[in-house]
Design a protein around this motif. Structure first.
Motif, mmCIF file in Angstrom:
data_model
loop_
_atom_site.group_PDB
_atom_site.id
_atom_site.type_symbol
_atom_site.label_atom_id
_atom_site.label_comp_id
_atom_site.label_asym_id
_atom_site.label_seq_id
_atom_site.Cartn_x
_atom_site.Cartn_y
_atom_site.Cartn_z
ATOM 1 N N THR A 50 1.439 -1.309 0.162
ATOM 2 C CA THR A 50 0.410 0.001 0.029
ATOM 3 C C THR A 50 1.140 1.271 0.174
ATOM 4 N N CYS A 54 1.616 3.732 -3.259
ATOM 5 C CA CYS A 54 0.535 5.347 -2.805
ATOM 6 C C CYS A 54 1.637 6.123 -3.415
ATOM 7 N N ARG A 57 1.892 6.037 -7.273
ATOM 8 C CA ARG A 57 1.089 6.812 -7.726
ATOM 9 C C ARG A 57 0.655 8.776 -7.382
ATOM 10 N N GLY A 58 2.069 8.819 -6.644
ATOM 11 C CA GLY A 58 1.959 10.840 -6.446
ATOM 12 C C GLY A 58 1.456 10.864 -5.377
ATOM 13 N N GLU A 59 0.684 9.686 -4.068
ATOM 14 C CA GLU A 59 -0.478 9.719 -3.394
ATOM 15 C C GLU A 59 0.323 9.921 -1.931
ATOM 16 N N GLU A 60 -0.294 11.013 -1.271
ATOM 17 C CA GLU A 60 0.007 11.379 0.495
ATOM 18 C C GLU A 60 0.109 9.439 0.864
ATOM 19 N N ARG A 68 -4.219 2.813 6.312
ATOM 20 C CA ARG A 68 -3.791 2.254 5.146
ATOM 21 C C ARG A 68 -5.305 1.616 5.008
ATOM 22 N N LEU A 71 -7.849 2.672 3.492
ATOM 23 C CA LEU A 71 -7.470 2.591 1.977
ATOM 24 C C LEU A 71 -7.579 1.531 1.095
#
Length: 82
Positions: A50, A54, A57-60, A68, A71
């Motif tokens: 996970t 993240c 994908r350039g996500e926080e 998580r 998520l």
């Protein structure tokens, strides 16, 4: 879901990263540690995957393993409903 234990060495192969990366993730993102055997630390594979997802994908990255987990559950629902 139950945690899936994986060593840093095995996770490094699966995620194509250095084993030392996961020590940093443990410090930075509180990556979930499942246990220790002698000098080897076992992480939760799903938690590491996970975090990796993240970052890819350039996500926080959610701050806790529990966030998580949430998520992953929401992503699973979204893809199963599609």
């Amino acid at each position: 879901m139950d945690p899936e234990p994986i060593s840093a060495r095995d996770a490094a192969v699966r995620l194509r990263r250095r084993p030392s990366t996961f020590r940093k993730w443990r410090e930075r993102y509180a990556a979930r540690v499942i246990g220790r055997e002698q000098r080897r630390i076992y992480y939760d594979w799903r938690d590491l995957a996970t975090i990796d997802g993240c970052l890819a994908r350039g996500e926080e990255v959610p701050a806790t393993p529990e966030k998580r987990d949430e998520l992953r559950a929401s992503l699973r629902e979204r893809w199963q409903g599609a």
